[in-house]
Write an enzyme that holds these catalytic residues in place. Structure first.
Site, PDB file in Angstrom:
ATOM      1  N   CYS A 181       0.846  -1.247  -0.043  1.00 56.21           N
ATOM      2  CA  CYS A 181      -0.055   0.011   0.066  1.00 56.21           C
ATOM      3  C   CYS A 181       0.781   1.263  -0.038  1.00 56.21           C
ATOM      4  O   CYS A 181       0.380   2.276  -0.067  1.00 56.21           O
ATOM      5  CB  CYS A 181      -0.868   0.013   1.246  1.00 56.21           C
ATOM      6  N   HIS A 239      -2.633   6.904   3.149  1.00 53.81           N
ATOM      7  CA  HIS A 239      -3.313   5.896   2.739  1.00 53.81           C
ATOM      8  C   HIS A 239      -4.724   5.837   3.387  1.00 53.81           C
ATOM      9  O   HIS A 239      -4.839   5.569   4.372  1.00 53.81           O
ATOM     10  CB  HIS A 239      -2.323   4.582   3.111  1.00 53.81           C
ATOM     11  N   ASN A 269      -9.992   0.241   0.399  1.00 58.00           N
ATOM     12  CA  ASN A 269      -8.497   0.226   0.354  1.00 58.00           C
ATOM     13  C   ASN A 269      -8.210  -0.394  -0.981  1.00 58.00           C
ATOM     14  O   ASN A 269      -8.212  -1.337  -1.319  1.00 58.00           O
ATOM     15  CB  ASN A 269      -8.010  -0.537   1.497  1.00 58.00           C
TER      16      ASN A 269
HETATM   17  O1  UT7 Z   1      -3.732  -1.395   3.701  1.00 60.68           O
HETATM   18  C1  UT7 Z   1      -2.810  -2.175   4.413  1.00 60.68           C
HETATM   19  C2  UT7 Z   1      -3.063  -1.412   5.794  1.00 60.68           C
HETATM   20  N1  UT7 Z   1      -4.013  -2.170   6.565  1.00 60.68           N
HETATM   21  C3  UT7 Z   1      -4.402  -1.442   7.319  1.00 60.68           C
HETATM   22  O2  UT7 Z   1      -4.035  -0.417   7.875  1.00 60.68           O
HETATM   23  C4  UT7 Z   1      -5.736  -2.269   8.207  1.00 60.68           C
HETATM   24  C5  UT7 Z   1      -5.676  -2.326   9.653  1.00 60.68           C
HETATM   25  N2  UT7 Z   1      -6.649  -2.997  10.550  1.00 60.68           N
HETATM   26  C6  UT7 Z   1      -7.944  -2.483  10.500  1.00 60.68           C
HETATM   27  O3  UT7 Z   1      -8.375  -1.717   9.730  1.00 60.68           O
HETATM   28  C7  UT7 Z   1      -8.888  -3.333  11.500  1.00 60.68           C
HETATM   29  O4  UT7 Z   1      -8.211  -4.194  12.208  1.00 60.68           O
HETATM   30  C8  UT7 Z   1     -10.056  -4.004  10.912  1.00 60.68           C
HETATM   31  C9  UT7 Z   1     -10.925  -3.016  10.242  1.00 60.68           C
HETATM   32  C10 UT7 Z   1      -9.406  -5.102   9.550  1.00 60.68           C
HETATM   33  C11 UT7 Z   1     -10.790  -4.917  11.753  1.00 60.68           C
HETATM   34  O5  UT7 Z   1     -11.213  -3.893  12.828  1.00 60.68           O
HETATM   35  P1  UT7 Z   1     -11.047  -4.201  14.339  1.00 60.68           P
HETATM   36  O6  UT7 Z   1     -11.572  -3.243  15.081  1.00 60.68           O
HETATM   37  O7  UT7 Z   1      -9.433  -4.365  14.461  1.00 60.68           O
HETATM   38  O8  UT7 Z   1     -11.655  -5.666  14.560  1.00 60.68           O
HETATM   39  P2  UT7 Z   1     -10.941  -6.899  15.517  1.00 60.68           P
HETATM   40  O9  UT7 Z   1     -10.331  -7.806  14.522  1.00 60.68           O
HETATM   41  O10 UT7 Z   1     -10.464  -6.418  16.555  1.00 60.68           O
HETATM   42  O11 UT7 Z   1     -12.307  -7.816  15.785  1.00 60.68           O
HETATM   43  C12 UT7 Z   1     -13.191  -7.165  16.715  1.00 60.68           C
HETATM   44  C13 UT7 Z   1     -14.454  -7.935  16.639  1.00 60.68           C
HETATM   45  C14 UT7 Z   1     -14.132  -9.402  17.011  1.00 60.68           C
HETATM   46  O12 UT7 Z   1     -15.242 -10.079  17.871  1.00 60.68           O
HETATM   47  P3  UT7 Z   1     -15.110 -10.298  19.531  1.00 60.68           P
HETATM   48  O13 UT7 Z   1     -13.821 -11.091  19.650  1.00 60.68           O
HETATM   49  O14 UT7 Z   1     -14.704  -8.728  20.253  1.00 60.68           O
HETATM   50  O15 UT7 Z   1     -16.287 -10.885  20.023  1.00 60.68           O
HETATM   51  C15 UT7 Z   1     -14.213 -10.018  15.677  1.00 60.68           C
HETATM   52  O16 UT7 Z   1     -14.590 -11.597  15.756  1.00 60.68           O
HETATM   53  O17 UT7 Z   1     -15.040  -8.031  15.583  1.00 60.68           O
HETATM   54  C16 UT7 Z   1     -15.385  -9.219  15.179  1.00 60.68           C
HETATM   55  N3  UT7 Z   1     -15.157  -9.269  13.469  1.00 60.68           N
HETATM   56  C17 UT7 Z   1     -16.084  -8.805  12.613  1.00 60.68           C
HETATM   57  N4  UT7 Z   1     -17.440  -8.813  12.867  1.00 60.68           N
HETATM   58  C18 UT7 Z   1     -18.148  -8.495  11.860  1.00 60.68           C
HETATM   59  C19 UT7 Z   1     -13.971  -9.436  12.789  1.00 60.68           C
HETATM   60  N5  UT7 Z   1     -14.098  -9.210  11.616  1.00 60.68           N
HETATM   61  C20 UT7 Z   1     -15.711  -9.122  11.485  1.00 60.68           C
HETATM   62  C21 UT7 Z   1     -16.211  -8.535  10.300  1.00 60.68           C
HETATM   63  N6  UT7 Z   1     -17.829  -8.545  10.805  1.00 60.68           N
HETATM   64  N7  UT7 Z   1     -15.809  -8.606   8.977  1.00 60.68           N
END
Ligand code: UT7
Length: 346
Positions: free
Chosen positions: A123, A267, A298
């Protein structure tokens, strides 16, 4: 005494002279994705800011999207294709290893003797390509260079992957870099944190996949093809610790302060990362902040030029304004630069 070797005539100042983008035709709202990843429109919007993204159809290829964006950038610069003598193309989703996509785009544009090569820096790709292109123009190795960031990430994303399926998308952005009267591309701050190579990566290589296919022959089993995977939390944490310093260093190297900026174009990875950076840097409220993530998702190497275009098209900033751009992603690599925003095609 060795024979004296001539030095290329250097150029004191360089700038982006024009900007173009290509946004694929098909708009894909969250509602089209949520069932396959057990998610909701509300979760995606709250956690990432994304409302919709564009996915390329079969006829919208890396080469066709890059060429369309390049044509608009050249037109916005008031130049013709024959004025371009180098093409630097950043992508991480070209499925053909050779020839370079840049060489094919150069030919599509009617350039038959331009230097052309690809850059793979995830990216950060566009920002790496812009930094290196500005250096070759400054060093007198090209008069006008075309810099392109382009991705067709839908070719690499598992539509059932909850972390990547709603984030990654397709598109292209291009800028022409050439000589200018004043400086329009400040010193780069760039780096790559090899401790984090696993945070965003293709899960297996194609050789391994074909070996699995060979071994599965006749068993009725179908091995899973390679996909890009991301440890979202790890990237998020890394972004919040590494990138504030990268932005401060970028400002320092250009001899500027946050109050001197008209726009911030990071980005487009996640709206929450953008908010966190705006807060950590204490950016004044009147600075335009690119939010192309909302409608484009993205787009990796294409995200920064597409976000520049969004800020210009929507009137948040105008050509000639001062902006800080920042790429970050797989590597984990990053690159920041203070730039003068270029004109876009009317
Ligand atoms: O382009 C390259 C650079 N990339 C980035 O900078 C991406 C950086 N990361 C992110 O943008 C975020 O980590 C994401 C948007 C990918 C995910 O958001 P998050 O707030 O970090 O979610 P998480 O992985 O910490 O998950 C939080 C909760 C979990 O449930 P519990 O354990 O709290 O009950 C996951 O199971 O959300 C759940 N979850 C989802 N729920 C619905 C994870 N993915 C999903 C989903 N839909 N797609």
């Amino acid at each position: 005494m060795p024979a004296p070797i001539a030095t290329a005539p250097t150029v004191p100042h360089v700038s982006m002279l024009g900007l173009g983008v290509y946004r694929p035709r098909r708009v894909v709202p969250n509602s089209e994705i949520v069932d396959k990843i057990d998610s909701t429109d509300e979760w995606i919007q709250t956690r990432s800011g994304i409302v919709s993204r564009r996915w390329a159809d079969d006829d919208e290829t890396i080469v066709s999207m890059a060429t369309a964006a390049a044509r608009d950038a050249i037109e916005a610069a008031g130049l013709s294709p024959e004025d371009i003598d180098a093409v630097v193309l950043a992508t991480s989703s070209q499925m053909v290893l050779g020839p370079s996509a840049a060489a094919i785009v150069a030919t599509e544009l009617g350039l038959y003797d331009a230097a052309a090569y690809d850059v793979a820096a995830g990216c950060s790709g566009f920002c790496y390509a812009l930094g290196t292109a500005s250096s070759i123009v400054r060093a007198g190795q090209a008069k006008n260079a075309l810099v392109i960031g382009v991705e067709k990430l839908t070719d690499l994303v598992d539509e059932h992957d909850r972390t990547t399926a709603f984030i990654f998308a397709d598109g292209a952005g291009a800028a022409v870099v050439g000589p200018s009267e004043t400086e329009g591309l400040g010193p780069m701050t760039w780096g790559s944190d090899g401790e984090q190579t696993r945070a965003i990566k293709q899960d297996k290589d194609f050789q391994q996949y074909f070996e699995e296919v060979r071994q599965a022959a006749g068993t009725g089993e179908a091995p899973e093809r390679p996909y890009v995977r991301m440890d979202g939390r790890a990237v998020f944490r890394w972004a919040l610790t590494f990138l504030e310093k990268a932005c401060r260093d970028t400002l320092d190297k250009a001899g500027l302060e946050a109050k001197d900026l008209d726009a911030f174009v990071p980005h487009q990875a996640n709206n929450r990362i953008i908010d966190a950076l705006v807060g950590a840097l204490g950016l004044p409220e009147d600075i335009a902040v690119a939010r192309d993530i909302i409608e484009s998702g993205n787009t990796s190497a294409a995200s920064v030029p597409m976000a520049m275009e969004q800020v210009l098209r929507t009137g948040g900033a105008k050509p000639g304004d001062t902006a800080m751009i920042l790429g970050f992603g797989a590597g984990l690599a990053y690159a920041g630069q203070i730039v003068t925003l270029p004109p876009i095609k009317n």
